[in-house]
Design a protein around this motif. Structure first.
Motif, PDB file in Angstrom:
ATOM      1  N   ASP A  43     -40.169 -29.820 -51.005  1.00  0.00           N
ATOM      2  CA  ASP A  43     -40.724 -28.491 -50.720  1.00  0.00           C
ATOM      3  C   ASP A  43     -39.860 -27.748 -49.706  1.00  0.00           C
ATOM      4  O   ASP A  43     -39.635 -26.534 -49.830  1.00  0.00           O
ATOM      5  N   ILE A  44     -39.380 -28.464 -48.704  1.00  0.00           N
ATOM      6  CA  ILE A  44     -38.516 -27.843 -47.687  1.00  0.00           C
ATOM      7  C   ILE A  44     -37.208 -27.386 -48.320  1.00  0.00           C
ATOM      8  O   ILE A  44     -36.733 -26.269 -48.067  1.00  0.00           O
ATOM      9  N   VAL A  45     -36.605 -28.218 -49.160  1.00  0.00           N
ATOM     10  CA  VAL A  45     -35.375 -27.840 -49.856  1.00  0.00           C
ATOM     11  C   VAL A  45     -35.629 -26.598 -50.708  1.00  0.00           C
ATOM     12  O   VAL A  45     -34.831 -25.657 -50.715  1.00  0.00           O
ATOM     13  N   ALA A  46     -36.752 -26.575 -51.416  1.00  0.00           N
ATOM     14  CA  ALA A  46     -37.070 -25.429 -52.270  1.00  0.00           C
ATOM     15  C   ALA A  46     -37.197 -24.144 -51.447  1.00  0.00           C
ATOM     16  O   ALA A  46     -36.710 -23.091 -51.855  1.00  0.00           O
ATOM     17  N   ALA A  47     -37.838 -24.239 -50.286  1.00  0.00           N
ATOM     18  CA  ALA A  47     -38.015 -23.061 -49.441  1.00  0.00           C
ATOM     19  C   ALA A  47     -36.689 -22.567 -48.873  1.00  0.00           C
ATOM     20  O   ALA A  47     -36.479 -21.364 -48.736  1.00  0.00           O
ATOM     21  N   ARG A  52     -35.908 -26.747 -56.307  1.00  0.00           N
ATOM     22  CA  ARG A  52     -36.666 -27.929 -55.889  1.00  0.00           C
ATOM     23  C   ARG A  52     -36.122 -29.156 -56.596  1.00  0.00           C
ATOM     24  O   ARG A  52     -36.181 -29.246 -57.816  1.00  0.00           O
ATOM     25  N   PRO A  53     -35.601 -30.119 -55.836  1.00  0.00           N
ATOM     26  CA  PRO A  53     -35.106 -31.338 -56.478  1.00  0.00           C
ATOM     27  C   PRO A  53     -36.242 -32.168 -57.062  1.00  0.00           C
ATOM     28  O   PRO A  53     -37.373 -32.111 -56.578  1.00  0.00           O
ATOM     29  N   ALA A  54     -35.927 -32.905 -58.103  1.00  0.00           N
ATOM     30  CA  ALA A  54     -36.917 -33.812 -58.698  1.00  0.00           C
ATOM     31  C   ALA A  54     -37.174 -34.962 -57.727  1.00  0.00           C
ATOM     32  O   ALA A  54     -36.283 -35.376 -56.983  1.00  0.00           O
ATOM     33  N   VAL A  55     -38.383 -35.469 -57.746  1.00  0.00           N
ATOM     34  CA  VAL A  55     -38.764 -36.568 -56.859  1.00  0.00           C
ATOM     35  C   VAL A  55     -39.170 -37.770 -57.698  1.00  0.00           C
ATOM     36  O   VAL A  55     -39.997 -37.649 -58.592  1.00  0.00           O
ATOM     37  N   THR A  56     -38.563 -38.906 -57.412  1.00  0.00           N
ATOM     38  CA  THR A  56     -38.978 -40.163 -58.027  1.00  0.00           C
ATOM     39  C   THR A  56     -39.002 -41.233 -56.944  1.00  0.00           C
ATOM     40  O   THR A  56     -38.192 -41.218 -56.021  1.00  0.00           O
ATOM     41  N   VAL A  57     -39.952 -42.119 -57.069  1.00  0.00           N
ATOM     42  CA  VAL A  57     -40.059 -43.235 -56.128  1.00  0.00           C
ATOM     43  C   VAL A  57     -40.271 -44.488 -56.961  1.00  0.00           C
ATOM     44  O   VAL A  57     -41.195 -44.553 -57.760  1.00  0.00           O
TER      45      VAL A  57
END
Length: 136
Positions: A43-47, A52-57
């Motif tokens: 969210d910070i990167v997007a702002a 917005r980078p994809a998130v995977t864990v």
């Protein structure tokens, strides 16, 4: 995209095959917590950057992170922190105990946890006293 805990837990379940099944699903909890942090970072990167980078864990990696401190190695051993004793070596209150409805593991990872646990049970730091309190 605002972080939603239920979405993170649901997404974290995907592909998570626990190495150790427990009542409290530690691996899933670690996965959800790491995903929450990653979603917030995204969210910070997007702002800031407009995308917005994809998130995977990964579930297995999240489980491994729970004990990563034990796997650290230092090139210069003199700069390493002191060896950490197992909870059972720090206090008689730590360990597995029979309870009325099964077995419970008391984890007193830090001194304030141990003090609080003993206060809650109303017993001294003695294995027999703790066992009697837990059994009751």
């Amino acid at each position: 995209m605002a972080f939603d805990l239920e979405d993170a837990v649901a997404a974290s379940r995907e592909g998570l095959i626990p190495s150790l099944t427990t009542r409290f699903q530690a691996g899933l909890a670690a996965c959800a917590a790491l995903r929450a942090g990653a979603e917030t970072a995204a969210d910070i990167v997007a702002a800031r950057a407009g995308h917005r980078p994809a998130v995977t864990v990964g579930g297995r990696q999240a489980e491994a992170s729970l004990l990563s401190f034990a796997l650290q190695r230092f090139e210069d051993p003199t700069r390493a922190p002191a060896a950490r004793l197992a909870p059972e070596q720090r206090t008689a209150a730590a360990g597995f105990y029979p309870a009325r409805d099964g077995i419970v593991y008391l984890h007193s990872g830090f001194p304030h946890n141990t003090r609080g646990l003993l206060e809650l049970l109303g017993v001294p730091d003695d294995r027999d006293a703790v066992a009697a309190a837990v059994a009751g």
